[in-house]
Design a protein around this motif. Structure first.
Motif, PDB file in Angstrom:
ATOM      1  N   ASN B  39       2.625  -9.150   0.900  1.00 23.66           N
ATOM      2  CA  ASN B  39       3.419  -8.391  -0.064  1.00 23.66           C
ATOM      3  C   ASN B  39       2.716  -8.136  -1.399  1.00 23.66           C
ATOM      4  O   ASN B  39       3.344  -8.144  -2.442  1.00 23.66           O
ATOM      5  N   VAL B  40       1.412  -7.921  -1.374  1.00 26.63           N
ATOM      6  CA  VAL B  40       0.709  -7.665  -2.631  1.00 26.63           C
ATOM      7  C   VAL B  40       0.390  -6.185  -2.830  1.00 26.63           C
ATOM      8  O   VAL B  40      -0.128  -5.807  -3.865  1.00 26.63           O
ATOM      9  N   GLY B  41       0.679  -5.386  -1.815  1.00 24.01           N
ATOM     10  CA  GLY B  41       0.449  -3.947  -1.959  1.00 24.01           C
ATOM     11  C   GLY B  41      -0.738  -3.417  -1.178  1.00 24.01           C
ATOM     12  O   GLY B  41      -1.209  -2.309  -1.442  1.00 24.01           O
ATOM     13  N   LYS B  42      -1.226  -4.176  -0.200  1.00 24.21           N
ATOM     14  CA  LYS B  42      -2.370  -3.713   0.591  1.00 24.21           C
ATOM     15  C   LYS B  42      -2.061  -2.408   1.314  1.00 24.21           C
ATOM     16  O   LYS B  42      -2.839  -1.468   1.271  1.00 24.21           O
ATOM     17  N   SER B  43      -0.906  -2.380   1.945  1.00 22.70           N
ATOM     18  CA  SER B  43      -0.575  -1.202   2.740  1.00 22.70           C
ATOM     19  C   SER B  43      -0.353   0.016   1.859  1.00 22.70           C
ATOM     20  O   SER B  43      -0.698   1.132   2.239  1.00 22.70           O
ATOM     21  N   LEU B  44       0.207  -0.200   0.681  1.00 25.09           N
ATOM     22  CA  LEU B  44       0.401   0.917  -0.235  1.00 25.09           C
ATOM     23  C   LEU B  44      -0.955   1.486  -0.642  1.00 25.09           C
ATOM     24  O   LEU B  44      -1.147   2.702  -0.677  1.00 25.09           O
ATOM     25  N   GLY B  61       5.107  -9.985   5.148  1.00 26.19           N
ATOM     26  CA  GLY B  61       4.871  -9.818   6.573  1.00 26.19           C
ATOM     27  C   GLY B  61       5.257  -8.463   7.121  1.00 26.19           C
ATOM     28  O   GLY B  61       5.633  -8.340   8.267  1.00 26.19           O
ATOM     29  N   THR B  62       5.148  -7.426   6.292  1.00 27.75           N
ATOM     30  CA  THR B  62       5.475  -6.082   6.777  1.00 27.75           C
ATOM     31  C   THR B  62       4.474  -5.631   7.819  1.00 27.75           C
ATOM     32  O   THR B  62       4.833  -5.131   8.881  1.00 27.75           O
ATOM     33  N   THR B  63       3.201  -5.781   7.497  1.00 28.21           N
ATOM     34  CA  THR B  63       2.168  -5.313   8.407  1.00 28.21           C
ATOM     35  C   THR B  63       1.911  -6.364   9.474  1.00 28.21           C
ATOM     36  O   THR B  63       1.633  -7.509   9.170  1.00 28.21           O
ATOM     37  N   ASN B 142      -3.788  -6.062  -8.449  1.00 24.51           N
ATOM     38  CA  ASN B 142      -2.713  -5.073  -8.319  1.00 24.51           C
ATOM     39  C   ASN B 142      -1.470  -5.537  -9.088  1.00 24.51           C
ATOM     40  O   ASN B 142      -1.428  -6.655  -9.598  1.00 24.51           O
ATOM     41  N   ASP B 145       1.378  -3.284 -13.521  1.00 22.80           N
ATOM     42  CA  ASP B 145       2.573  -2.794 -14.218  1.00 22.80           C
ATOM     43  C   ASP B 145       3.610  -3.907 -14.384  1.00 22.80           C
ATOM     44  O   ASP B 145       4.185  -4.086 -15.446  1.00 22.80           O
ATOM     45  N   ALA B 172      -0.602   0.107  -7.870  1.00 18.60           N
ATOM     46  CA  ALA B 172      -0.606   1.039  -6.740  1.00 18.60           C
ATOM     47  C   ALA B 172       0.583   1.984  -6.741  1.00 18.60           C
ATOM     48  O   ALA B 172       0.460   3.135  -6.357  1.00 18.60           O
ATOM     49  N   VAL B 173       1.740   1.523  -7.205  1.00 17.41           N
ATOM     50  CA  VAL B 173       2.906   2.420  -7.200  1.00 17.41           C
ATOM     51  C   VAL B 173       2.708   3.612  -8.117  1.00 17.41           C
ATOM     52  O   VAL B 173       3.268   4.680  -7.883  1.00 17.41           O
ATOM     53  N   ARG B 494      13.120  -5.371  -6.782  1.00 19.58           N
ATOM     54  CA  ARG B 494      12.569  -4.137  -7.347  1.00 19.58           C
ATOM     55  C   ARG B 494      13.559  -3.003  -7.169  1.00 19.58           C
ATOM     56  O   ARG B 494      14.321  -3.001  -6.215  1.00 19.58           O
ATOM     57  N   GLN B 500       9.114   6.476  -2.051  1.00 20.37           N
ATOM     58  CA  GLN B 500       8.676   5.499  -1.054  1.00 20.37           C
ATOM     59  C   GLN B 500       9.732   5.286   0.024  1.00 20.37           C
ATOM     60  O   GLN B 500       9.424   5.221   1.206  1.00 20.37           O
TER      61      GLN B 500
HETATM   62  N1  LIG Z   1       5.539  -2.653  -9.177  1.00 21.97           N
HETATM   63  C1  LIG Z   1       4.600  -2.544  -8.252  1.00 21.97           C
HETATM   64  N2  LIG Z   1       4.937  -2.652  -6.980  1.00 21.97           N
HETATM   65  C2  LIG Z   1       3.979  -2.545  -6.047  1.00 21.97           C
HETATM   66  C3  LIG Z   1       2.621  -2.304  -6.389  1.00 21.97           C
HETATM   67  N3  LIG Z   1       1.906  -2.258  -5.250  1.00 21.97           N
HETATM   68  C4  LIG Z   1       2.778  -2.444  -4.240  1.00 21.97           C
HETATM   69  N4  LIG Z   1       4.026  -2.606  -4.717  1.00 21.97           N
HETATM   70  C5  LIG Z   1       5.240  -2.868  -3.943  1.00 21.97           C
HETATM   71  O1  LIG Z   1       5.050  -4.102  -3.278  1.00 21.97           O
HETATM   72  C6  LIG Z   1       5.691  -4.089  -2.013  1.00 21.97           C
HETATM   73  C7  LIG Z   1       4.738  -4.522  -0.938  1.00 21.97           C
HETATM   74  O2  LIG Z   1       3.786  -3.532  -0.685  1.00 21.97           O
HETATM   75  P1  LIG Z   1       2.986  -3.467   0.700  1.00 21.97           P
HETATM   76  O3  LIG Z   1       1.967  -2.414   0.540  1.00 21.97           O
HETATM   77  O4  LIG Z   1       3.920  -3.380   1.846  1.00 21.97           O
HETATM   78  O5  LIG Z   1       2.317  -4.895   0.696  1.00 21.97           O
HETATM   79  P2  LIG Z   1       1.339  -5.538   1.788  1.00 21.97           P
HETATM   80  O6  LIG Z   1       0.328  -6.299   1.040  1.00 21.97           O
HETATM   81  O7  LIG Z   1       0.858  -4.532   2.743  1.00 21.97           O
HETATM   82  O8  LIG Z   1       2.339  -6.547   2.472  1.00 21.97           O
HETATM   83  P3  LIG Z   1       2.229  -7.239   3.929  1.00 21.97           P
HETATM   84  O9  LIG Z   1       1.950  -6.182   4.923  1.00 21.97           O
HETATM   85  O10 LIG Z   1       3.588  -7.855   4.090  1.00 21.97           O
HETATM   86  O11 LIG Z   1       1.178  -8.272   3.845  1.00 21.97           O
HETATM   87  C8  LIG Z   1       6.250  -2.687  -1.829  1.00 21.97           C
HETATM   88  O12 LIG Z   1       7.615  -2.706  -2.125  1.00 21.97           O
HETATM   89  C9  LIG Z   1       5.480  -1.871  -2.838  1.00 21.97           C
HETATM   90  O13 LIG Z   1       6.236  -0.804  -3.296  1.00 21.97           O
HETATM   91  C10 LIG Z   1       2.285  -2.175  -7.776  1.00 21.97           C
HETATM   92  O14 LIG Z   1       1.154  -1.974  -8.172  1.00 21.97           O
HETATM   93  N5  LIG Z   1       3.313  -2.308  -8.658  1.00 21.97           N
END
Ligand SMILES: Nc1nc2c(ncn2[C@@H]2O[C@H](COP(=O)(O)OP(=O)(O)OP(=O)(O)O)[C@@H](O)[C@H]2O)c(=O)[nH]1
Ligand SMILES: [Mg+2]
Lengths: 222, 647
Positions: B39-44, B61-63, B142, B145, B172-173, B494, B500
């Motif tokens: 949940n750190v924003g990798k997929s975004l 654990g989305t991905t 990441n 903000d 990333a958002v 959030r 999104q």
């Molecule tokens: N405020 C904020 N939210 C973010 C940022 N990057 C990602 N997010 C949010 O963080 C959440 C997780 O993003 P993902 O891209 O699904 O994270 P991930 O690292 O792929 O997560 P997993 O697949 O679970 O490991 C989403 O709700 C995004 O919108 C950012 O820079 N700022």
């Protein structure tokens, strides 16, 4: 040769770092195995025939090398011996001499699973023991303050506590470790449900933990 | 930028131990892997870089599995891999093992380590492990903000100096600084030269390994933890030494290493972060995890979602069906085509009508609502609260997330059970396939809500939930294995972002449009032809007796149920096709519609679900699930029919 005898031989060879057939080493092995020196050479040959060691005459004396299976069997036996011995001394309070002798007999029969369980048991017991021992030394200058370590489940919302140790051995609490729940770390209980489930703040995140995991964590109040 | 794969191919690959092979390899293609905590924003970031849509959600654990995409930047080809999130690289669960293996096999040329600036310490912990793999890395801080909002000040340059590799601060958002990642990965990436020092005994062991076995630090560490992929002399020696160290410390090697790494992470954080103003937990958040308030909120959320789907969905449905009838169906009849052509054309039109007019509105509304729910971060709170209840059905709170995903579609839900223990996987296989997915919602809404009523529709959910609970209770008694407790990170709450949320709903919707619709069209043509030549009638005669006497249903219901296995909502659509009207209330009684809906909702999951189930759990379990649900569906139907006959 019986497998138990092979195990004894291999154990003695590894423990005494025997790497050749010299009068000295024969004597050492004979002592360790409680046998006559004259028997040992025959024993070693039998061991070679079983494929546990290789004997090669390179220099003045024949050289002994453990084969793969030999090393494995030997180390396994030693491990069993150590676990049993520490069980006898630490938990049952036997003196080390008779513990060692007893272990020598039992090591051959114990299954790897039994040994693993024993080991986990000793480790958990030992962790508590050590903690109590530490607590007995009041104010001996290190991080461990007086007061017994208590189970995390005994604390309430908004309590801040310091982790002492986690139980459960093996892989069960690895995830907690990775999240920062390590000895010495302070955490705050954010939420506690009636069944004992908790949300705790560890480092800058909040983590939900179910009751059976909460019970594996031992802490003290800060 | 170009995506060189369709979503479906990706989805297909992601389930297995996908490694990103299979993409045409150019020798000058640089492979970049996105690695980091959950949940750190990798997929975004992956989506922004490649333009491909993979799932992004606000829960850990989305991905699941690895996704690969490619992009061209200044005439150079890059391949980007989105890893599943991991908390460490020395764990033994599927994700951790998969990522570790990938790194050990040197399949990535560069790593893009994504860190959550608001949870720096724990993220640095993983980074220290990543450093040990000695792969050129760019560190991405990441969520700046959010860090800024919390008043955290992080010194990126200082971090870069400590690590010896470039550091970029991103959000990333907002797309902030995302464009700098690729150029830096190409030119600036360096292996991190910070080395974590461990406990003396560990260091001594590592030294002796390197002397005796000539092994490097990393293999030494992995060997001590028993994680070397192959058995060799090193792993054997290490096993003995590790046992000794563990005895002395009364801690597992993993715990010792973890403690050392956390301390190092803490030290680094102290050097680069100035703690901001303290931000008290929001009250709303606190309400969600308290039993007295959280449970009512959960019930309301669930009911509101369902009722919204029903009401908005049926409103849209009516409008769309109306349009179809006036502008397509009636004009077609006026053409007076030859009978076979008319039959086929009619099936085709009805299929399009059923798909677009009936299924689409419900599915889309549903996906949007679930999407909103996922993005708020509510899901982890609900999971925590549900932990106790879930225990009764043999699982823990974490399993709530796949269960809720299952409301959308069972396929990703089943994929998400990878992280569970063997026992939980078996339980979850049974229970998740029983969760009424959006396709089944279509049946319930389209048949029961429309023609029978709201409470009848909700009562079907009740029946299904009760059956799920009973199944769970029985299964916990008979399934062997250990139960593993929940350790679940609460993600930040959030505000969902419209773009999104809609993108994800659309992503899932696309699957419906591009897979379900063609399937529906083809099978309805086949159905039309078969019907014309009397094959269907012959088939139905076989089951007519059973259908009628046991379930009280018309003979064509058997064909509909059969098609329901292809895609759940097709049970409903073929029912419309076979009965010759979308106004089912005119041809079947309320009791019949109700029984039909219950049977088709319960019995046998759709083929896609069976397929992932097979891949995930093997033949035995998937067969067991099919047989169980099949009998459950029919038995429930028979009982209901009997009850309706009595009263
Ligand atoms: N405020 C904020 N939210 C973010 C940022 N990057 C990602 N997010 C949010 O963080 C959440 C997780 O993003 P993902 O891209 O699904 O994270 P991930 O690292 O792929 O997560 P997993 O697949 O679970 O490991 C989403 O709700 C995004 O919108 C950012 O820079 N700022
Ligand atoms: Mg992801």
């Amino acid at each position: 040769m019986e497998i138990t005898e092979c195990e004894d031989y291999l154990e003695a060879i590894i423990n005494n770092s025997v790497d050749g057939i010299t009068p000295d080493s024969l004597k050492i092995l004979a002592d360790a195995l409680n046998k006559d020196v004259s028997e040992i050479e025959g024993g070693l040959n039998a061991l070679r025939d079983e494929g546990f060691i290789r004997i090669s005459d390179a220099g003045a004396y024949p050289e002994i090398k453990l084969t793969h299976s030999g090393r494995k069997l030997g180390e396994c036996t030693i491990k069993k011996h150590l676990v049993l011995e520490s069980f006898f001394t630490e938990i049952l309070g036997m003196d080390s001499d008779s513990a060692s002798k007893e272990a020598c007999v039992l090591e051959h029969g114990a299954s790897p699973d039994t040994i693993k369980r024993l080991k986990n048991y000793i480790r958990e017991r030992g962790a508590r023991h050590r903690l109590h021992a530490r607590n007995a030394h009041e104010g001996d200058g290190d991080d461990w303050h007086e007061g017994m370590g208590r189970n995390l489940s005994e604390f309430d919302e908004d309590d801040a506590v310091k982790i002492l140790f986690t139980e459960g051995g093996s892989r069960r609490t690895d995830r907690l470790c990775d999240m920062g729940l390590i000895p010495g770390e302070t955490i705050t209980i954010k939420r506690k449900l009636s069944n004992g489930a908790m949300v705790v703040a560890i480092k800058s995140s909040e983590v939900g933990i179910s009751p059976e995991i909460v019970r594996l964590v031992f802490v003290e109040k800060v | 930028m170009a995506a060189d794969k369709t979503d479906d191919e990706k989805r297909d690959k992601s389930g297995g131990s996908g490694s990103g092979s299979g993409v045409p390899e150019k020798s000058d293609t640089l492979k970049l892997a996105l690695i980091g905590n959950l949940n750190v924003g990798k997929s975004l970031i992956f989506n922004s870089l490649t333009g491909i849509g993979v799932e992004i959600s606000n829960f850990p654990g989305t991905t699941v599995g690895m996704y690969t995409g490619s992009l061209v930047h200044r005439d150079k080809h890059y391949e980007i891999i989105d890893f599943p999130g991991v908390y460490s690289l020395d764990g033994v669960n599927d994700e951790e093992t998969e990522v570790r293996k990938f790194l050990l096999e040197k399949k990535a040329d560069r790593l893009i380590a994504v860190l959550d600036s608001t949870r720096l310490e724990r993220n640095l912990y993983l980074l220290l492990q990543i450093a040990e793999f000695k792969i050129p890395t760019v560190v991405v801080l990441n969520m700046t903000d959010e860090a800024e909002k919390q008043g955290l000040v992080i010194d990126g340059d200082k971090l870069s100096e400590i690590l010896g590799c470039p550091v970029i601060k991103t959000a990333a958002v907002e797309g902030r600084n995302i464009d700098k990642i690729i150029p830096l990965a190409e030119n600036g990436a360096k292996t991190i030269d910070l080395v974590t020092r461990y406990d003396d005994h560990i260091e001594a062991a590592l030294r002796s390994f390197s002397k005796v076995n000539g092994s490097d630090r990393l293999s030494g560490l992995l060997a001590l933890e028993g994680l070397l992929p192959e058995d060799n002399e090193l792993s054997e020696t290490a096993g003995v030494i590790a046992a000794e160290i563990e005895d002395q410390h009364r801690m597992s090697v993993h715990q010792i290493l973890a403690a050392n790494r956390h301390n190092e992470a803490k030290r680094i954080r102290g050097l680069i972060e100035k703690d901001g103003t303290f931000k008290p937990a929001r009250n709303f958040d606190r309400l969600l995890t308290r039993t007295a308030t959280g449970v009512p909120i959960m019930t309301v959320v669930l009911l509101t979602t369902l009722i919204c789907v029903f009401i908005i969905g049926s409103f849209l449905e009516e409008a769309i069906v109306e349009l179809f009838e006036t502008f397509l169906i009636h004009p077609m009849y006026e053409l007076s085509l030859p009978p076979l052509a008319e039959n086929i054309l009619y099936s085709l039109l009805i299929a399009v009508e059923a798909g677009l007019g009936i299924a689409f509105p419900y599915v889309f509304v549903f996906y949007i609502l679930i999407s909103v729910l996922e993005d708020t971060g509510y899901m982890t709170r609900a999971a925590f609260l549900a932990d106790r209840a879930m225990h009764n059905i043999g699982m823990h709170g974490q399993a709530l997330i796949p269960m809720v995903l299952g409301f959308g579609c069972n396929v990703p839900a089943i994929m998400a059970i990878r992280q569970f223990s063997e026992r939980e996987k078996i339980l979850a296989s049974f229970l998740i396939t029983m969760v009424p997915c959006s396709a089944r919602t279509v049946i319930i809404a389209g048949i029961v809500f429309t023609f029978v009523g709201l409470f009848a529709a909700l009562s079907i959910y009740l029946i299904v939930f009760v059956l799920i609970i009973l199944t769970g209770i029985v299964l916990t008694k008979i399934t062997p294995g250990d139960q593993f407790g929940m350790i679940l990170e609460m993600v930040p709450m959030r505000k969902p972002r419209a773009k999104q949320t809609l993108t994800r709903a659309w992503l899932r919707m696309k699957e419906f449009l591009f897979i379900a619709m063609p399937l529906l069209l083809v099978s309805s043509v086949v159905l039309g032809i078969l019907q014309f030549f009397g094959v269907i009638a012959a088939f139905q005669v076989l089951f007519e007796g059973f259908m009628y006497s046991a379930l009280g249903l018309p003979d064509y219901a058997s064909t509909s149920l059969l098609f329901g296995i292809l895609r759940k909502e097709m049970a409903f659509e073929t029912l419309a096709i076979l009965s010759g009207t979308a106004n089912l209330g005119a041809v079947m009684s309320a009791a019949q519609l109700y029984v039909f809906a219950v049977v088709s909702v319960l019995f046998v999951p759709c083929v896609s679900t069976i397929a992932v189930l097979y891949r995930q759990m093997g033949l035995k379990i998937s067969l067991a699930v099919c047989c169980y649900t099949l009998s459950l569906g029919f038995v429930t139907g028979i009982i209901l029919n009997a009850l309706f006959n009595i009263f």
